[in-house]
Write a protein that holds these residues in place. Structure first.
Motif, PDB file in Angstrom:
ATOM      1  N   ARG A  68      61.922 -10.014  -2.785  1.00 59.86           N
ATOM      2  CA  ARG A  68      63.451 -10.414  -2.781  1.00 59.86           C
ATOM      3  C   ARG A  68      63.965 -10.096  -1.652  1.00 59.86           C
ATOM      4  NH1 ARG A  68      62.683  -8.373  -8.022  1.00 59.86           N
ATOM      5  NH2 ARG A  68      63.903  -6.231  -7.351  1.00 59.86           N
ATOM      6  N   ARG A  69      63.881  -8.801  -0.827  1.00 57.21           N
ATOM      7  CA  ARG A  69      64.247  -8.531   0.101  1.00 57.21           C
ATOM      8  C   ARG A  69      64.112  -9.685   1.203  1.00 57.21           C
ATOM      9  NH1 ARG A  69      62.022  -6.086   4.862  1.00 57.21           N
ATOM     10  NH2 ARG A  69      63.535  -5.093   6.315  1.00 57.21           N
ATOM     11  N   ASN A  70      62.862  -9.951   1.380  1.00 62.17           N
ATOM     12  CA  ASN A  70      62.637 -10.998   2.384  1.00 62.17           C
ATOM     13  C   ASN A  70      63.255 -12.465   2.217  1.00 62.17           C
ATOM     14  OD1 ASN A  70      60.550 -13.181   3.410  1.00 62.17           O
ATOM     15  ND2 ASN A  70      59.838 -11.507   4.584  1.00 62.17           N
ATOM     16  N   VAL A  71      63.202 -12.841   0.863  1.00 63.11           N
ATOM     17  CA  VAL A  71      63.955 -14.023   0.539  1.00 63.11           C
ATOM     18  C   VAL A  71      65.335 -14.081   0.888  1.00 63.11           C
ATOM     19  CG1 VAL A  71      64.529 -15.678  -1.270  1.00 63.11           C
ATOM     20  CG2 VAL A  71      62.391 -14.728  -1.096  1.00 63.11           C
ATOM     21  N   ARG A  72      66.047 -12.922   0.503  1.00 55.75           N
ATOM     22  CA  ARG A  72      67.392 -12.821   1.183  1.00 55.75           C
ATOM     23  C   ARG A  72      67.775 -12.738   2.477  1.00 55.75           C
ATOM     24  NH1 ARG A  72      69.891  -7.936  -3.144  1.00 55.75           N
ATOM     25  NH2 ARG A  72      69.440  -9.148  -5.027  1.00 55.75           N
ATOM     26  N   HIS A  73      66.711 -12.278   3.179  1.00 55.56           N
ATOM     27  CA  HIS A  73      66.805 -12.205   4.606  1.00 55.56           C
ATOM     28  C   HIS A  73      66.767 -13.818   5.134  1.00 55.56           C
ATOM     29  CE1 HIS A  73      65.445  -7.860   5.772  1.00 55.56           C
ATOM     30  NE2 HIS A  73      66.718  -7.973   5.366  1.00 55.56           N
ATOM     31  N   THR A  74      65.930 -14.600   4.531  1.00 54.68           N
ATOM     32  CA  THR A  74      65.986 -16.021   4.971  1.00 54.68           C
ATOM     33  C   THR A  74      67.148 -16.836   4.425  1.00 54.68           C
ATOM     34  OG1 THR A  74      63.377 -15.792   4.536  1.00 54.68           O
ATOM     35  CG2 THR A  74      64.386 -18.213   4.424  1.00 54.68           C
TER      36      THR A  74
END
Length: 251
Positions: free
Chosen positions: A9-15
């Motif tokens: 989820r952290r990675n997706v939010r960064h994207t």
């Protein structure tokens, strides 16, 4: 699994908050597709003995998809290095979470982003005249091969991001994944090459992957049943995973 889901989820939010990586992953392959089909297509068709413009776009799309995966992996190497040099990975290591989840979050998020990019690039290719000839089962196998390749290159990218001292240190990996497709069967058949270049193109890992992907998309028979392509992907994935885990434990 809960920790890994949090990191995904952290990675997706960064994207979502910084979509530049996704735009770059889509934009560069699309530009290459337009250049090779619209500018060099006729000349390359004549060199390979093809008979129509559509034949060349059918030939080149698998190589463009491979380059899409490569560009996605390059952005992952930068993201991992940014986390490492910025101190967030050191902070994660002091927390009561699974250490593997930090790397897993990057890998799963990157593979998902790369698959989305590949679908969008494929849609652009269809608008330009690409017509897949394989049945639904072969199309599903092609998607699986792209996902497996994305997994392999992403684990290698994670390892490179951990090994590099700075963001500039990831440049050799980016150079390799961008240049190797040009020395493969992505744009012209190795049979049209000469001397050592032909030998290298026939034996480098990207060529059997591209050939298998092309056969699956166009409904053609796959050489060796695609086993060589899958073997390269699995081997690269295992090497990248082992290297990344070793670097992460050492740091």
């Amino acid at each position: 699994m809960s920790d890994a889901a949090t990191m995904v989820r952290r990675n997706v939010r960064h994207t979502v908050r910084n979509p530049g990586a996704l735009i770059m992953t889509i934009g560069l392959p699309v530009v290459l597709l337009l250049v090779f089909v619209g500018v060099f297509g006729d000349a390359l068709l004549a060199g390979m003995g093809a008979t129509s413009h559509g034949d060349y776009i059918d030939y080149v799309v698998p190589g463009i998809l491979l380059m899409t995966v490569g560009y996605g992996a390059s952005t992952t190497a930068l993201a991992v290095n940014r986390d490492l040099t910025g101190g967030i990975i050191a902070r994660f290591r002091t927390m009561a979470i699974s250490r593997a989840s930090v790397l897993t979050g990057h890998v799963v998020g990157s593979v998902a982003r790369t698959l989305v990019s590949s679908v969008l690039v494929l849609l652009v290719a269809v608008l330009l005249g690409f017509r897949p000839g394989g049945d639904p089962l072969r199309l599903l196998a092609a998607i699986g091969l792209v996902a497996l390749l994305a997994l392999a290159l992403t684990w290698l990218a994670v390892a490179v991001g951990l090994a590099a001292g700075t963001a500039e240190g990831t440049a050799p990996f980016t150079l390799v994944v961008q240049l190797l497709p040009f020395l493969s069967s992505a744009f012209v058949s190795p049979a049209a090459m000469s001397g050592p270049v032909r030998w290298f193109a026939e034996n480098e890992p990207f060529t059997p992957i591209i050939d298998t992907l092309r056969a699956l998309l166009l409904g053609l028979p796959t050489e060796h049943g695609g086993a060589v392509a899958v073997g390269w992907c699995v081997g690269l994935a295992l090497a990248g995973y082992a290297w990344a885990r070793a670097l992460y434990r050492r740091r």
